[in-house]
Design a protein around this motif. Structure first.
Motif, short mmCIF file in Angstrom:
data_model
loop_
_atom_site.label_atom_id
_atom_site.label_comp_id
_atom_site.label_asym_id
_atom_site.label_seq_id
_atom_site.Cartn_x
_atom_site.Cartn_y
_atom_site.Cartn_z
N ASP A 103 0.86 -1.20 0.00
CA ASP A 103 0.00 0.00 0.00
C ASP A 103 0.89 1.24 0.00
OD1 ASP A 103 -1.87 1.97 0.32
OD2 ASP A 103 -2.83 1.11 2.09
N GLU B 110 0.21 4.39 -1.04
CA GLU B 110 -0.43 5.64 -0.62
C GLU B 110 -0.43 5.78 0.90
OE1 GLU B 110 -0.93 5.18 -4.65
OE2 GLU B 110 -1.56 3.73 -3.11
N TRP B 111 -0.72 4.70 1.61
CA TRP B 111 -0.66 4.75 3.07
C TRP B 111 0.78 4.98 3.53
CZ3 TRP B 111 2.06 2.11 6.74
CH2 TRP B 111 1.65 2.30 8.08
N LYS C 192 -3.77 1.66 -6.54
CA LYS C 192 -3.88 2.88 -5.74
C LYS C 192 -4.92 2.68 -4.64
CE LYS C 192 -2.41 6.32 -9.14
NZ LYS C 192 -1.82 5.34 -10.05
N SER C 193 -4.62 3.26 -3.46
CA SER C 193 -5.55 3.21 -2.35
C SER C 193 -5.89 4.65 -1.94
CB SER C 193 -4.94 2.45 -1.17
OG SER C 193 -3.93 3.23 -0.55
N ASN C 194 -6.78 4.78 -0.95
CA ASN C 194 -7.13 6.12 -0.46
C ASN C 194 -6.23 6.57 0.69
OD1 ASN C 194 -8.02 4.55 1.67
ND2 ASN C 194 -10.21 4.94 1.31
N ARG D 287 -6.95 0.73 4.47
CA ARG D 287 -8.01 -0.28 4.28
C ARG D 287 -7.95 -0.78 2.84
NH1 ARG D 287 -10.66 4.09 6.88
NH2 ARG D 287 -10.99 3.71 9.12
N ILE D 288 -7.41 -1.96 2.63
CA ILE D 288 -7.24 -2.48 1.27
C ILE D 288 -7.86 -3.88 1.15
CG2 ILE D 288 -5.16 -1.12 0.77
CD1 ILE D 288 -3.51 -3.65 1.42
N ARG E 172 -8.45 -5.15 -2.37
CA ARG E 172 -7.22 -5.54 -3.05
C ARG E 172 -6.70 -6.87 -2.53
NH1 ARG E 172 -3.68 -0.08 -3.30
NH2 ARG E 172 -1.99 -1.58 -2.89
#
Length: 610
Positions: free
Chosen positions: A335, A337-338, A394-396, A400-401, A404
């Motif tokens: 992840d 983005e995190w 891509k994550s936010n 929380r994935i 995925r």
């Protein structure tokens, strides 16, 4: 100086000869230059009036046990490259232009089938022995037979080298119209045949080498420090590449076991200049009284360099990672983005290509020209390559994935893995366990959340921290399951791609084919890239190669910083003009007034080596 008319030999997109004006100099290049290219007397980012004297103290990691960097044994000492001259040298403004160094003139065949280098008659080794054609013949043949295997890969297109006369050698190529080959052989180091005659080239040695570069080894303590001294009557001091550079009387490398310790030592004044690669350190550690009083300066320089592809490389020679679906699944688990938000303070950009941050990066769907190169290998390439644009997951940024992870588990099931009682196993009941080999503590904090996410899929990732010596040995032998590494790239990729991706380098000790890529499609695309006759062909072939590598998931793409983060004790004079492609510390010099201010401060320590 009398102005004479000379020829620039065109190795790039120009098909005509270009006159240049600067005494007896010539340059080799792989890009478009103006028709009236003026060879400068010095690089724009160097000041020919720079003061000589003082010391530059730098850091190095781990340890060393050899001053011979050309063999696949031992760990070379920092700074050895400063003792060695090469036939030609590049600037930090334009890496495509190769300026005279040990060679002062060139002759090249119209079809690029050969090149003759004429040695500068002033070039000599530290003992006064002049550099000769015999030295170049010895160097090339020795590197090809006894040097690290990467030389065989890098110079494999050279058929042989001939002595033309005592000051000229001819490189004859197996390939014609390979516009990069003359530049590649121009990067050949020059070693003294008479010095090596009674020594074993294949052995790691701590005997200071005899070179022809601007510095020589003065003293050393194995594992602690290496000090080089400037050669006061260096033969090359008036070359374009040298004027205003190599200004320090001594260059000292202090060794530290890791970058955390090195950072503390820098702030304590034990060395002078550091490039900070860790976002957390840059935010938190470069503050305090010495910074507030201007004794230490921080500098962020935006760059436009090709970032290449740093990332978590799978060793596909391991059966565990032979299946592309497995590699794709693990790429979904990381992840970024995190990680960027939580650990990197938003300072990094995700790599989306093996040629990130450049026009060489592929985007969207293949063009008609790219497809023409890819379609003959359709059965060897992932079908998605032709129908979808490659994008990194891509994550936010919340961590929380779940979706995925579900997709990753589906891919793993397709590859024959099943999750049962919290453990992912194959049909024979063998659990999915592998080792991530690292040498940087800053990467461990990135790997730990990645390991946590893998554990949710029943995968065990063991993290092994290795010191520099052990890491170099294991990676040199390709003895790992996964590593975090970087494949650097230039803006004009060429023959080095064989060392990165070709089947012939997949099991070659010392090669940079970290992923063990062995694919006839990739081999063919590399050859197309090397044989490109103009910029459009180069871009097309590079984009096609990029797609083949991306869709095979040989790496979990990493990240790069769009700026260079520098910190230095304010003892230096710095040219007003900065290089376009990063800092050249050897164009700086010691300003006695600034240095004295630091010497008188309460924050300076670690004066050894001054």
């Amino acid at each position: 100086m009398t102005t004479l008319r000379h020829i620039l030999f065109c190795l790039g997109w120009l098909l005509y000869c270009t006159p240049a004006f600067a005494g007896s100099q010539q340059v080799l290049f792989i890009d478009t230059l103006p028709r009236q290219f003026q060879i400068p007397s010095h690089f724009a980012y160097a000041d020919p009036n720079a003061l000589k004297g003082g010391s530059l103290r730098l850091s190095a990691s781990g340890s060393f046990d050899s001053f011979n960097p050309y063999i696949p044994y031992g760990v070379q000492a920092a700074g050895v490259s400063l003792t060695t001259g090469t036939l030609t040298a590049a600037s930090r403004d334009n890496p495509f232009v190769q300026y005279p160094y040990v060679a002062e003139k060139f002759e090249i065949a119209k079809d690029n089938g050969w090149i003759i280098f004429h040695i500068n008659p002033k070039a000599c080794f530290y003992d006064g022995h002049p550099v000769s054609a015999d030295d170049l013949v010895f160097t090339f043949n020795t590197l090809m037979t006894e040097g690290t295997p990467r030389y065989k890969q890098y110079y494999k297109a050279v058929d042989h080298i001939e002595k033309v006369n005592p000051l000229a050698v001819k490189f004859v190529f197996k390939e014609k119209n390979n516009r990069e080959l003359p530049v590649i052989v121009g990067q050949l180091p020059v070693l003294p045949a008479h010095w090596w005659k009674d020594r074993d080239f294949t052995k790691a040695s701590l005997e200071p080498p005899l070179g022809c570069g601007p510095y020589r080894i003065k003293s050393f303590r194995t594992g602690y420090t290496v000090e080089l001294e400037r050669v006061k009557k260096w033969w090359g001091k008036d070359l374009t590449i040298s004027k205003g550079r190599y200004n320090f009387d001594s260059v000292i490398y202090n060794y530290y076991r890791d970058r955390t310790v090195a950072g503390e030592a820098f702030r304590a004044g034990e060395f002078d200049f550091i490039v900070e690669n860790t976002a957390k350190n840059w935010v938190h550690d470069y503050t305090g009284p010495a910074f507030n009083q201007g004794l230490i300066n921080r500098l962020e320089l935006k760059h436009s360099r090709n970032a290449g592809m740093p990332g978590f490389y799978f060793n596909t020679d391991r059966p565990l990672f032979a299946d592309r679906h497995v590699r794709q699944a693990l790429a979904l688990v990381f992840d970024f983005e995190w990680t960027n938000k939580t650990l990197f303070y938003g300072q990094y950009t995700r790599c989306n290509s093996f040629f990130s941050n450049s026009e060489l990066a592929s985007t969207g769907l293949p063009t008609e020209q790219e497809a023409a190169l890819l379609l003959p290998w359709k059965t060897h390439l992932p079908p998605e390559l032709f129908t979808s644009a490659f994008v990194t997951p891509k994550s936010n940024g919340t961590g929380r994935i779940r979706t995925r992870l579900q997709k990753a588990l589906s891919l793993l099931k397709k590859a024959g893995w099943q999750l049962k009682d919290g453990v992912l196993s194959n049909a024979s009941g063998t659990p999915f366990t592998f080792e991530l080999l690292l040498r940087s503590g800053s990467l461990e904090r990135v790997a730990l959340p990645f390991r946590h996410n893998l554990k949710r899929l029943g995968i065990t990732m063991d993290i092994t921290m290795a010191d520099t010596t052990r890491y170099i040995r294991r990676t040199r032998d390709h003895d790992y399951d996964m590593i975090y590494a970087t494949i650097p790239q230039s803006d004009h990729p060429g023959n080095e791609q064989r060392n990165y991706w070709a089947s012939t380098s997949a099991n070659t000790p010392g090669s940079r084919n970290w992923a063990g890529v062995s694919s006839p499609a990739v081999d063919d695309l590399i050859n197309k890239l090397i044989g490109a006759q103009n910029k459009l062909e180069l871009l097309t072939a590079t984009h096609a190669l990029d797609r083949a590598l991306l869709w095979n998931y040989y790496v979990i793409p990493g990240w790069y910083s769009p700026v260079d983060r520098l910190a230095y004790w304010d003892k230096f004079g710095i040219p007003q003009t900065r290089p376009k492609r990063g800092v050249d510390i050897f164009s700086w010099w010691v300003d006695p007034t600034k240095d004295q201010r630091i010497q008188n401060s309460a924050y300076r320590s670690g004066d050894a080596g001054r």
